[in-house]
Design an enzyme around this catalytic site. Structure first.
Site, PDB file in Angstrom:
ATOM      1  N   HIS A 140      42.149  53.704  53.926  1.00 47.14           N
ATOM      2  CA  HIS A 140      41.970  52.366  53.352  1.00 47.14           C
ATOM      3  C   HIS A 140      43.092  52.128  52.349  1.00 47.14           C
ATOM      4  O   HIS A 140      43.433  52.998  51.550  1.00 47.14           O
ATOM      5  CB  HIS A 140      40.602  52.287  52.672  1.00 47.14           C
TER       6      HIS A 140
ATOM      7  N   CYS B 230      34.849  47.988  50.869  1.00 45.48           N
ATOM      8  CA  CYS B 230      36.085  48.470  51.505  1.00 45.48           C
ATOM      9  C   CYS B 230      35.824  49.462  52.638  1.00 45.48           C
ATOM     10  O   CYS B 230      36.717  49.752  53.426  1.00 45.48           O
ATOM     11  CB  CYS B 230      37.011  49.080  50.466  1.00 45.48           C
TER      12      CYS B 230
ATOM     13  N   ASN C 276      45.112  44.952  48.841  1.00 41.99           N
ATOM     14  CA  ASN C 276      43.841  45.537  49.282  1.00 41.99           C
ATOM     15  C   ASN C 276      42.993  44.431  49.908  1.00 41.99           C
ATOM     16  O   ASN C 276      42.546  43.518  49.210  1.00 41.99           O
ATOM     17  CB  ASN C 276      43.129  46.153  48.069  1.00 41.99           C
TER      18      ASN C 276
HETATM   19  N1  ACO Z   1      50.214  43.742  34.865  1.00 39.49           N
HETATM   20  C1  ACO Z   1      50.705  44.285  33.738  1.00 39.49           C
HETATM   21  N2  ACO Z   1      50.007  45.136  32.973  1.00 39.49           N
HETATM   22  C2  ACO Z   1      48.781  45.467  33.380  1.00 39.49           C
HETATM   23  C3  ACO Z   1      48.206  44.948  34.563  1.00 39.49           C
HETATM   24  C4  ACO Z   1      48.973  44.031  35.303  1.00 39.49           C
HETATM   25  N3  ACO Z   1      48.535  43.477  36.463  1.00 39.49           N
HETATM   26  N4  ACO Z   1      46.962  45.444  34.711  1.00 39.49           N
HETATM   27  C5  ACO Z   1      46.751  46.277  33.674  1.00 39.49           C
HETATM   28  N5  ACO Z   1      47.845  46.291  32.864  1.00 39.49           N
HETATM   29  C6  ACO Z   1      48.070  47.045  31.658  1.00 39.49           C
HETATM   30  C7  ACO Z   1      46.785  47.388  30.922  1.00 39.49           C
HETATM   31  O1  ACO Z   1      46.394  46.311  30.096  1.00 39.49           O
HETATM   32  C8  ACO Z   1      47.204  48.597  30.129  1.00 39.49           C
HETATM   33  O2  ACO Z   1      47.916  48.173  28.995  1.00 39.49           O
HETATM   34  P1  ACO Z   1      47.784  48.987  27.606  1.00 39.49           P
HETATM   35  O3  ACO Z   1      48.316  50.347  27.869  1.00 39.49           O
HETATM   36  O4  ACO Z   1      48.636  48.169  26.682  1.00 39.49           O
HETATM   37  O5  ACO Z   1      46.327  48.960  27.262  1.00 39.49           O
HETATM   38  C9  ACO Z   1      48.208  49.301  31.058  1.00 39.49           C
HETATM   39  O6  ACO Z   1      48.626  48.310  32.004  1.00 39.49           O
HETATM   40  C10 ACO Z   1      47.651  50.485  31.781  1.00 39.49           C
HETATM   41  O7  ACO Z   1      46.400  50.130  32.319  1.00 39.49           O
HETATM   42  P2  ACO Z   1      45.558  51.138  33.181  1.00 39.49           P
HETATM   43  O8  ACO Z   1      44.260  50.516  33.578  1.00 39.49           O
HETATM   44  O9  ACO Z   1      45.509  52.455  32.458  1.00 39.49           O
HETATM   45  O10 ACO Z   1      46.511  51.295  34.441  1.00 39.49           O
HETATM   46  P3  ACO Z   1      46.378  52.269  35.666  1.00 39.49           P
HETATM   47  O11 ACO Z   1      47.592  53.083  35.781  1.00 39.49           O
HETATM   48  O12 ACO Z   1      45.045  52.963  35.690  1.00 39.49           O
HETATM   49  O13 ACO Z   1      46.410  51.264  36.869  1.00 39.49           O
HETATM   50  C11 ACO Z   1      44.975  50.213  38.472  1.00 39.49           C
HETATM   51  C12 ACO Z   1      45.386  50.296  37.014  1.00 39.49           C
HETATM   52  C13 ACO Z   1      46.158  49.765  39.290  1.00 39.49           C
HETATM   53  C14 ACO Z   1      43.835  49.218  38.616  1.00 39.49           C
HETATM   54  C15 ACO Z   1      44.515  51.612  38.949  1.00 39.49           C
HETATM   55  O14 ACO Z   1      43.582  52.161  38.060  1.00 39.49           O
HETATM   56  C16 ACO Z   1      43.939  51.576  40.315  1.00 39.49           C
HETATM   57  O15 ACO Z   1      44.583  51.232  41.289  1.00 39.49           O
HETATM   58  N6  ACO Z   1      42.670  51.990  40.479  1.00 39.49           N
HETATM   59  C17 ACO Z   1      42.036  51.937  41.737  1.00 39.49           C
HETATM   60  C18 ACO Z   1      41.365  50.639  41.833  1.00 39.49           C
HETATM   61  C19 ACO Z   1      41.253  50.135  43.226  1.00 39.49           C
HETATM   62  O16 ACO Z   1      41.934  50.547  44.114  1.00 39.49           O
HETATM   63  N7  ACO Z   1      40.377  49.189  43.392  1.00 39.49           N
HETATM   64  C20 ACO Z   1      40.251  48.540  44.619  1.00 39.49           C
HETATM   65  C21 ACO Z   1      38.864  48.390  45.007  1.00 39.49           C
HETATM   66  S1  ACO Z   1      38.119  49.844  45.477  1.00 39.49           S
HETATM   67  C22 ACO Z   1      38.804  50.370  46.771  1.00 39.49           C
HETATM   68  O17 ACO Z   1      39.381  49.647  47.514  1.00 39.49           O
HETATM   69  C23 ACO Z   1      38.690  51.841  47.028  1.00 39.49           C
END
Ligand code: ACO
Length: 316
Positions: free
Chosen positions: A245, A112, A275
């Protein structure tokens, strides 16, 4: 010598998939995705649409915007981790597609952070006097390497490309004033593919520790921004446009809260494209394409797998 941006262009696949059009088996919802990420839709490449073809279209638009011919380009630096082939580089395919037979073309693998890394490299070549006119491109087809059964990562990504033409100009205060790129491989396992040529002989799929990525992105965006301000004797009020980003709108809103920047100065368009990795910053810049060349102090911030991160200050 200054590296001055003189053209911008983007390209997207034809197919757009809204959150509620994602496969039912993912068991996700528009509400969850919008609330947790800010994403409403993403563009997904179909057969025949590749990282190189998207990059070529973006480059052609940037050249048209800059009103210069491909023959004036003597460097192509392309940020991507989803190239068409293991080799040759995707940059050389773009070079061929544009009919350019001079200069050099190569890829940068910084995930990224690819566009910020590519800008840093092209700017350095221009400042060294080695390059007169560079095409800097970010192009990705992450839809090919997401695990379409992992709802926590596959909903986050989209495909696309963006390009900028940089021209060497003397006796001007305009252009890239500063750039700083960093990495720390100690974090590599937080965001990695499950394979590669030398390990599994295939590209693998994205595996991500979302919460670690989230925390690190907020921290490094803020740290990079503060370093850039300090190194350039600026305050947050001197920033006219901040282009982070586009990984998650919640990451960007945390940065806004911590840094104290006025929200209206921060570009957020993750709702439209998700993204797009190395393409996200030029896709965001395209939102202000008409005003770009008189925007003042523009700050770009990136963070990606590695972890890699970086910042660029452009004054126009
Ligand atoms: N739809 C519905 N539910 C979902 C989904 C989905 N797509 N994905 C996860 N869940 C559920 C999980 O199973 C979990 O359920 P549970 O509580 O029953 O176990 C719940 O949602 C919460 O999951 P978390 O992982 O705690 O959710 P969080 O609030 O951390 O959000 C996310 C997850 C969106 C991935 C977040 O952590 C994030 O954006 N992180 C940054 C990642 C990123 O940006 N990566 C891109 C690449 S790197 C870069 O570009 C910098």
């Amino acid at each position: 010598m200054n590296s001055v941006p003189i053209g911008l262009g983007i390209s997207l696949p034809q197919k757009c998939i809204k959150n509620n059009e994602l496969p039912k088996e993912l068991n996700t919802s528009d509400e969850w995705i919008v609330q947790r990420t800010g994403i409403s839709q993403r563009y997904i490449a179909s057969e025949g649409e590749t990282t190189a073809s998207l990059a070529t279209q973006a480059a052609l638009k940037a050249l048209e915007h800059a009103k210069i011919s491909p023959q004036e380009i003597d460097l192509i630096v392309l940020g991507t981790v989803t190239g068409d082939y293991t080799f040759p580089s995707t940059a050389t395919i773009v070079q061929k597609n544009l009919g350019i037979t001079q200069g050099a073309a190569f890829d940068i693998a910084a995930a990224c952070s690819g566009f910020v890394y590519a800008l840093d490299v092209a700017d350095s070549y221009i400042k060294l006097g080695k390059t007169k006119c560079a095409l800097v491109i970010g192009s990705e087809t992450f839809s090919k390497i997401v695990n379409w059964s992992d709802r926590s990562s596959c909903v986050l990504f989209g495909d696309g490309a963006g390009a900028m033409v940089l021209q060497a100009q003397e006796n001007t205060d305009r252009g890239i004033k500063y750039s700083n790129i960093c990495s720390d491989g100690g974090y590599l396992n937080h965001l990695i593919t499950t394979g590669g040529v030398s390990t599994t002989q295939n590209a693998g799929f994205i595996k991500m520790n979302g919460q670690e990525v989230f925390k690190f992105a907020v921290e490094k965006f803020n740290e990079s921004l503060n370093k850039l301000l300090k190194d350039n004797n600026m305050t947050i009020d001197d920033v006219d446009l901040l282009v982070p980003h586009q990984a998650n709108s919640r990451i960007i809103h945390k940065l806004i809260a911590i840094s104290g920047i006025e929200e209206k100065k921060v570009l957020i368009n993750i709702d439209k494209y998700a993204n797009t990795s190395a393409a996200s910053i030029p896709l965001a810049l395209n939102e202000v394409k008409d005003a770009f060349f008189s925007m003042g102090n523009i700050v770009l911030l990136s963070m990606g797998a590695g972890f890699t991160w970086g910042s660029v200050l452009i004054r126009l």
